[in-house]
Design a protein around this motif. Sequence first.
Motif, short mmCIF file in Angstrom:
data_model
loop_
_atom_site.label_atom_id
_atom_site.label_comp_id
_atom_site.label_asym_id
_atom_site.label_seq_id
_atom_site.Cartn_x
_atom_site.Cartn_y
_atom_site.Cartn_z
N MET A 1 0.83 -1.19 0.00
CA MET A 1 0.00 0.00 0.00
C MET A 1 0.87 1.25 0.00
SD MET A 1 -3.21 -0.66 2.42
CE MET A 1 -4.65 -1.12 1.51
N LYS A 2 1.94 1.22 -0.67
CA LYS A 2 2.84 2.36 -0.72
C LYS A 2 2.21 3.49 -1.54
CE LYS A 2 7.04 -0.33 -0.18
NZ LYS A 2 7.01 -0.30 1.22
N GLY A 3 2.63 4.69 -1.24
CA GLY A 3 2.17 5.83 -2.01
C GLY A 3 0.87 6.44 -1.53
N LEU A 4 0.36 6.00 -0.39
CA LEU A 4 -0.91 6.54 0.10
C LEU A 4 -0.73 7.81 0.91
CD1 LEU A 4 -2.85 3.33 1.16
CD2 LEU A 4 -3.12 4.67 -0.91
N GLY A 5 0.50 8.15 1.27
CA GLY A 5 0.72 9.37 2.04
C GLY A 5 0.97 9.10 3.50
N GLN A 6 0.70 10.11 4.32
CA GLN A 6 0.98 10.03 5.75
C GLN A 6 0.17 8.94 6.45
OE1 GLN A 6 3.75 12.06 5.10
NE2 GLN A 6 3.52 12.26 7.28
N ASP A 7 -0.95 8.56 5.89
CA ASP A 7 -1.82 7.59 6.55
C ASP A 7 -1.58 6.14 6.11
OD1 ASP A 7 -2.86 7.84 4.01
OD2 ASP A 7 -4.90 8.24 4.67
N THR A 8 -0.48 5.87 5.43
CA THR A 8 -0.19 4.52 4.94
C THR A 8 -0.24 3.48 6.06
OG1 THR A 8 1.17 5.36 3.14
CG2 THR A 8 1.53 3.07 3.78
N ARG A 9 0.34 3.79 7.22
CA ARG A 9 0.37 2.82 8.32
C ARG A 9 -1.04 2.53 8.86
NH1 ARG A 9 5.76 4.32 11.83
NH2 ARG A 9 7.22 4.08 10.10
N TYR A 10 -1.91 3.51 8.80
CA TYR A 10 -3.30 3.30 9.20
C TYR A 10 -3.94 2.23 8.32
CZ TYR A 10 -8.33 4.32 9.60
OH TYR A 10 -9.69 4.22 9.77
N TRP A 11 -3.79 2.37 7.01
CA TRP A 11 -4.39 1.43 6.07
C TRP A 11 -3.72 0.06 6.15
CZ3 TRP A 11 -8.97 2.52 4.54
CH2 TRP A 11 -9.35 3.86 4.45
N GLU A 12 -2.42 0.03 6.38
CA GLU A 12 -1.73 -1.25 6.54
C GLU A 12 -2.25 -1.99 7.77
OE1 GLU A 12 2.55 -0.14 4.45
OE2 GLU A 12 2.35 0.04 6.62
N ALA A 13 -2.44 -1.27 8.88
CA ALA A 13 -2.97 -1.89 10.10
C ALA A 13 -4.39 -2.40 9.86
CB ALA A 13 -2.94 -0.90 11.26
N LEU A 14 -5.24 -1.59 9.23
CA LEU A 14 -6.61 -2.05 8.95
C LEU A 14 -6.59 -3.31 8.10
CD1 LEU A 14 -8.86 1.07 8.22
CD2 LEU A 14 -8.67 -0.25 10.33
N SER A 15 -5.68 -3.39 7.15
CA SER A 15 -5.58 -4.57 6.30
C SER A 15 -5.24 -5.83 7.10
CB SER A 15 -4.54 -4.36 5.19
OG SER A 15 -4.99 -3.36 4.31
N ARG A 16 -4.60 -5.65 8.25
CA ARG A 16 -4.27 -6.77 9.15
C ARG A 16 -5.37 -6.99 10.20
NH1 ARG A 16 0.46 -3.72 9.39
NH2 ARG A 16 0.00 -3.17 11.56
N GLY A 17 -6.44 -6.19 10.15
CA GLY A 17 -7.51 -6.30 11.12
C GLY A 17 -7.23 -5.57 12.41
N GLU A 18 -6.31 -4.62 12.39
CA GLU A 18 -5.90 -3.87 13.57
C GLU A 18 -6.14 -2.38 13.37
OE1 GLU A 18 -1.76 -4.85 13.73
OE2 GLU A 18 -2.14 -6.97 14.09
N LEU A 19 -6.04 -1.63 14.45
CA LEU A 19 -6.13 -0.18 14.39
C LEU A 19 -4.85 0.40 14.97
CD1 LEU A 19 -7.67 2.47 13.90
CD2 LEU A 19 -8.70 2.19 16.17
N ALA A 20 -4.19 1.25 14.20
CA ALA A 20 -2.99 1.95 14.67
C ALA A 20 -3.12 3.42 14.32
CB ALA A 20 -1.74 1.36 14.01
N LEU A 21 -2.71 4.28 15.26
CA LEU A 21 -2.80 5.73 15.07
C LEU A 21 -1.49 6.38 15.49
CD1 LEU A 21 -6.39 6.26 16.48
CD2 LEU A 21 -5.68 6.43 14.09
N PRO A 22 -1.20 7.57 14.91
CA PRO A 22 0.07 8.24 15.21
C PRO A 22 0.02 9.07 16.50
CG PRO A 22 -1.10 9.45 13.52
CD PRO A 22 -1.93 8.24 13.83
#
Length: 131
Positions: A1-22
């Motif tokens: 999911m590269k190239g999504l911007g500052q929120d890339t880690r949010y989307w990566e976590a959701l894809s794993r069924g988790e929630l992560a925030l900065p």
Amino acid sequence: MKGLGQDTRYWEALSRGELALPRCAACGRWRWPAPFRCGDCGGWSFDWQAVDMRGEIYSWTRTWHPFEGTEGFGSPFVTLSVALPEAGGIRLMGVLEGEGEPAIGVPVTGHVASTEVYGRAIPGLRWTVSA
């Protein structure tokens, strides 16, 4: 999911069924949407931390008219803005599932589910009223 911007880690976590925030590494303030720099202290570094998907309804709306991309929700559906106390009160959007009438202040528990939009599976938050 590269190239999504500052929120890339949010989307990566959701894809794993988790929630992560900065959270700002300098002052500890939770930030959302994901910034490139902390608006409070000017810090440039953020720690992405797992957050429990529990909160309370901050606001909500019921949508009666189906529109493109919402077919998977059925009609009508309820969209919630949920305040997460574990993350400094950050509010995230999601769809209400199951039984229970939405009301401001009602506790909810979340999970991640995918919805197909234009032939692509998109992860998103689903909320259920907590007992």
